[in-house]
Design a protein around this motif. Sequence first.
Motif, PDB file in Angstrom:
ATOM      1  N   ASN A   1       0.854  -1.185   0.000  1.00  0.00           N
ATOM      2  CA  ASN A   1       0.000   0.000   0.000  1.00  0.00           C
ATOM      3  C   ASN A   1       0.886   1.229   0.000  1.00  0.00           C
ATOM      4  OD1 ASN A   1       0.612   0.650   2.889  1.00  0.00           O
ATOM      5  ND2 ASN A   1      -0.444  -1.303   3.198  1.00  0.00           N
ATOM      6  N   LEU A   2       0.290   2.396  -0.176  1.00  0.00           N
ATOM      7  CA  LEU A   2       1.069   3.626  -0.291  1.00  0.00           C
ATOM      8  C   LEU A   2       1.833   3.950   0.979  1.00  0.00           C
ATOM      9  CD1 LEU A   2      -1.379   5.913  -2.323  1.00  0.00           C
ATOM     10  CD2 LEU A   2       0.656   4.714  -3.139  1.00  0.00           C
ATOM     11  N   ALA A   3       1.309   3.520   2.122  1.00  0.00           N
ATOM     12  CA  ALA A   3       2.001   3.778   3.386  1.00  0.00           C
ATOM     13  C   ALA A   3       3.395   3.152   3.395  1.00  0.00           C
ATOM     14  CB  ALA A   3       1.176   3.258   4.556  1.00  0.00           C
ATOM     15  N   ASP A   4       3.602   2.098   2.617  1.00  0.00           N
ATOM     16  CA  ASP A   4       4.910   1.445   2.567  1.00  0.00           C
ATOM     17  C   ASP A   4       5.966   2.303   1.872  1.00  0.00           C
ATOM     18  OD1 ASP A   4       3.880  -0.771   3.848  1.00  0.00           O
ATOM     19  OD2 ASP A   4       3.468  -1.863   1.987  1.00  0.00           O
ATOM     20  N   LEU A   5       5.528   3.389   1.222  1.00  0.00           N
ATOM     21  CA  LEU A   5       6.481   4.287   0.546  1.00  0.00           C
ATOM     22  C   LEU A   5       6.956   5.412   1.456  1.00  0.00           C
ATOM     23  CD1 LEU A   5       4.694   4.681  -2.934  1.00  0.00           C
ATOM     24  CD2 LEU A   5       6.520   3.073  -2.314  1.00  0.00           C
ATOM     25  N   ARG A   6       6.450   5.479   2.680  1.00  0.00           N
ATOM     26  CA  ARG A   6       6.738   6.624   3.539  1.00  0.00           C
ATOM     27  C   ARG A   6       8.212   6.746   3.911  1.00  0.00           C
ATOM     28  NH1 ARG A   6       2.200   6.055   8.123  1.00  0.00           N
ATOM     29  NH2 ARG A   6       2.972   3.902   7.944  1.00  0.00           N
ATOM     30  N   GLU A   7       8.920   5.641   3.943  1.00  0.00           N
ATOM     31  CA  GLU A   7      10.330   5.692   4.321  1.00  0.00           C
ATOM     32  C   GLU A   7      11.262   5.855   3.113  1.00  0.00           C
ATOM     33  OE1 GLU A   7      11.022   5.798   7.520  1.00  0.00           O
ATOM     34  OE2 GLU A   7       8.859   5.589   7.892  1.00  0.00           O
ATOM     35  N   LEU A   8      10.682   6.038   1.928  1.00  0.00           N
ATOM     36  CA  LEU A   8      11.476   6.108   0.705  1.00  0.00           C
ATOM     37  C   LEU A   8      11.345   7.470   0.034  1.00  0.00           C
ATOM     38  CD1 LEU A   8      10.400   2.672  -0.820  1.00  0.00           C
ATOM     39  CD2 LEU A   8      12.491   3.152   0.481  1.00  0.00           C
ATOM     40  N   ARG A   9      12.386   7.855  -0.678  1.00  0.00           N
ATOM     41  CA  ARG A   9      12.296   9.040  -1.527  1.00  0.00           C
ATOM     42  C   ARG A   9      11.799   8.580  -2.897  1.00  0.00           C
ATOM     43  NH1 ARG A   9      13.538  14.079  -0.990  1.00  0.00           N
ATOM     44  NH2 ARG A   9      14.304  15.412  -2.689  1.00  0.00           N
ATOM     45  N   VAL A  10      10.758   9.222  -3.386  1.00  0.00           N
ATOM     46  CA  VAL A  10      10.079   8.770  -4.606  1.00  0.00           C
ATOM     47  C   VAL A  10      10.223   9.819  -5.711  1.00  0.00           C
ATOM     48  CG1 VAL A  10       7.894   7.991  -5.591  1.00  0.00           C
ATOM     49  CG2 VAL A  10       8.403   7.541  -3.175  1.00  0.00           C
ATOM     50  N   GLY A  11      10.683   9.399  -6.876  1.00  0.00           N
ATOM     51  CA  GLY A  11      10.794  10.295  -8.015  1.00  0.00           C
ATOM     52  C   GLY A  11       9.436  10.528  -8.664  1.00  0.00           C
ATOM     53  N   THR A  12       9.060  11.801  -8.844  1.00  0.00           N
ATOM     54  CA  THR A  12       7.799  12.169  -9.482  1.00  0.00           C
ATOM     55  C   THR A  12       8.057  13.252 -10.531  1.00  0.00           C
ATOM     56  OG1 THR A  12       7.308  13.885  -7.833  1.00  0.00           O
ATOM     57  CG2 THR A  12       6.492  11.648  -7.380  1.00  0.00           C
ATOM     58  N   VAL A  13       7.042  13.561 -11.309  1.00  0.00           N
ATOM     59  CA  VAL A  13       7.141  14.603 -12.329  1.00  0.00           C
ATOM     60  C   VAL A  13       6.279  15.790 -11.915  1.00  0.00           C
ATOM     61  CG1 VAL A  13       6.718  15.209 -14.749  1.00  0.00           C
ATOM     62  CG2 VAL A  13       7.610  12.945 -14.158  1.00  0.00           C
TER      63      VAL A  13
ATOM     64  N   LEU B   1      -0.371  -1.004  -7.339  1.00  0.00           N
ATOM     65  CA  LEU B   1      -0.496  -0.015  -6.261  1.00  0.00           C
ATOM     66  C   LEU B   1      -1.361   1.175  -6.664  1.00  0.00           C
ATOM     67  CD1 LEU B   1       0.566   0.222  -3.370  1.00  0.00           C
ATOM     68  CD2 LEU B   1       2.469   1.586  -4.253  1.00  0.00           C
ATOM     69  N   PHE B   2      -1.415   1.457  -7.962  1.00  0.00           N
ATOM     70  CA  PHE B   2      -2.152   2.625  -8.454  1.00  0.00           C
ATOM     71  C   PHE B   2      -3.316   2.183  -9.335  1.00  0.00           C
ATOM     72  CE2 PHE B   2       2.123   3.996  -7.542  1.00  0.00           C
ATOM     73  CZ  PHE B   2       1.938   5.216  -6.895  1.00  0.00           C
ATOM     74  N   PRO B   3      -4.496   2.730  -9.115  1.00  0.00           N
ATOM     75  CA  PRO B   3      -5.646   2.372  -9.957  1.00  0.00           C
ATOM     76  C   PRO B   3      -5.497   2.945 -11.358  1.00  0.00           C
ATOM     77  CG  PRO B   3      -6.222   4.201  -8.514  1.00  0.00           C
ATOM     78  CD  PRO B   3      -4.842   3.745  -8.091  1.00  0.00           C
ATOM     79  N   ASP B   4      -5.994   2.222 -12.353  1.00  0.00           N
ATOM     80  CA  ASP B   4      -6.050   2.778 -13.707  1.00  0.00           C
ATOM     81  C   ASP B   4      -6.921   4.027 -13.694  1.00  0.00           C
ATOM     82  OD1 ASP B   4      -4.546   0.669 -14.498  1.00  0.00           O
ATOM     83  OD2 ASP B   4      -6.078  -0.282 -15.734  1.00  0.00           O
TER      84      ASP B   4
END
Length: 263
Positions: free
Chosen positions: A133-145, A216-219
């Motif tokens: 789930n998205l909460a699992d990304l809280r400890e990571l730096r995530v690349g976005t645009v 993890l992400f809905p269409d």
Amino acid sequence: MDEARQQLHGRQWWRYAVAMAVLCAAPFAWAQPQTIRVAGEEWPPYLARALPEDGLTGAMMRAVLGRLGYSATVDYYPWRRAVEIGLRDPRYAGFLPVLRTAEREKLCHFSTPLARTDYVLVFLKDRPVRADNLADLRELRVGTVSGYSYSEQFDAMVARGTIDAEVAVNDETNLRKLLVRRFPVTIVDRHVLRYLLATQRFTPADRERIGTSGGLFPDRTMHLCFRRTAVGQVQQQSFDNAARELDLPKLEKEYWRRIGYDG
């Protein structure tokens, strides 16, 4: 004969509707007779100068406009500039492709869907990232645009600072940052990722290092955003009426085959 009358009716409705809207609203300028002008950012295979008819969403848009007797011109800008011009410049009907969000509902008259996203986590195989789930990304730096919407929940978590997002100008930049371990994970649409990695800008060794994880992400649907004006609303309604006369899923499959890509 019936089809010819139907196409004539569609063209007449489009011209009549736009003419009436222009009389009731601010002036609207076409790029040239029977041509509309839209803004967009390079996002292959969905939108790109190098692809037939400017990519999948460009081809879908043109197929619908063709039912109304119109063609289209796509002008390319960085994403935030494309949004600003598409919304504010009266020479443009709008911009594409855009994902529908509650905030953008205030800015756009959204067309019928022209394609769907399929966002995946992208990481290096020697440092795989698994998230239930998205909460699992809280400890990571995530690349976005910059300016992209990934999901309402993800966007909200970034806005609150719950997820640490590093912003770049496009997906290609994020892939290069990932390869030099600037961050452990980025988010890219699966079709965009496949297209980018197939170009000569990435080596076979680069491609071999890249891993993905989906689910993890809905269409979400992609649209043509018509300007939120009286003219834009009439154009959107006419566009959607014409789209109902077409088998858009079939057209999408045909386009993927046309460019040698199974989608």
